[in-house]
Design a protein around this motif. Structure first.
Motif, short mmCIF file in Angstrom:
data_model
loop_
_atom_site.label_atom_id
_atom_site.label_comp_id
_atom_site.label_asym_id
_atom_site.label_seq_id
_atom_site.Cartn_x
_atom_site.Cartn_y
_atom_site.Cartn_z
N HIS A 99 169.21 -22.66 114.85
CA HIS A 99 168.40 -22.68 113.62
C HIS A 99 168.94 -21.65 112.62
N SER A 139 168.25 -22.42 120.82
CA SER A 139 167.68 -23.17 119.70
C SER A 139 167.43 -22.28 118.49
N GLN A 170 165.44 -21.79 124.58
CA GLN A 170 164.74 -21.34 123.37
C GLN A 170 165.63 -20.41 122.56
N ALA A 215 164.84 -29.60 120.48
CA ALA A 215 164.50 -28.67 119.41
C ALA A 215 164.76 -29.38 118.09
N GLY A 249 168.51 -32.16 115.50
CA GLY A 249 167.93 -31.47 116.64
C GLY A 249 168.94 -31.20 117.72
N ALA A 250 168.49 -30.52 118.75
CA ALA A 250 169.30 -30.26 119.94
C ALA A 250 168.59 -30.92 121.12
#
Length: 149
Positions: free
Chosen positions: A20, A16, A13, A143, A117-118
């Motif tokens: 972002h 990510s 998280q 993500a 995304g990842a």
């Protein structure tokens, strides 16, 4: 095992959110165009191609470093493999999980404003040889990063 995976989840998280932020810092999204402000250090440098045959963009490398920084902070991670680099990176000899990932899947789509995304796969083990097949996966994550609405 769930508590161990919870710490890995928190780590992913964090990675990510970092990715972002980097996308938001380096990409301008407007209703008519998308502009990436990240470029390679030299326009004359040969283009790098990753293990999947895709051209590696500067933002791919930044995203890869975001994930690496987050994984280094998790004692449960024995090591990782990224689409953006060759080989396995060992982190913690006492770790029990391997993370494999593409830090910015679809990065070639950024100039046209398509979401990226990842992708993360988590396996129990200490080296890549511990992974026999995709059935060995213990968790996965994706993500999604898209243009602001």
């Amino acid at each position: 095992m769930m508590n161990d995976l919870s710490s890995v989840k928190r780590c992913l998280q964090e990675a990510s959110v970092s990715i972002h932020r980097e996308i938001q810092n380096h990409v301008t999204w407007t209703s008519k165009s998308v502009t990436a402000t990240v470029s390679s250090s030299s326009h004359d440098a040969p283009q790098k191609v990753n293990t999947s045959g895709d051209q590696v963009l500067a933002l791919d490398i930044i995203a890869d470093l975001c994930v690496e920084d987050a994984l280094r902070g998790c004692e449960q991670i024995a090591g990782f493999a990224s689409e953006e680099r060759e080989g396995f990176v060992s982190l913690n000899p006492k770790g029990k999980y391997i993370v494999v990932y593409d830090p910015l899947d679809g990065s070639q789509n950024i100039p046209v404003g398509i979401s990226v995304g990842a992708i993360f796969g988590i396996f129990e083990g200490t080296c890549l040889e511990d992974i026999v097949s995709g059935d060995d996966i213990v968790a996965a994550a994706y993500a999604l990063f898209s243009a602001p609405l």
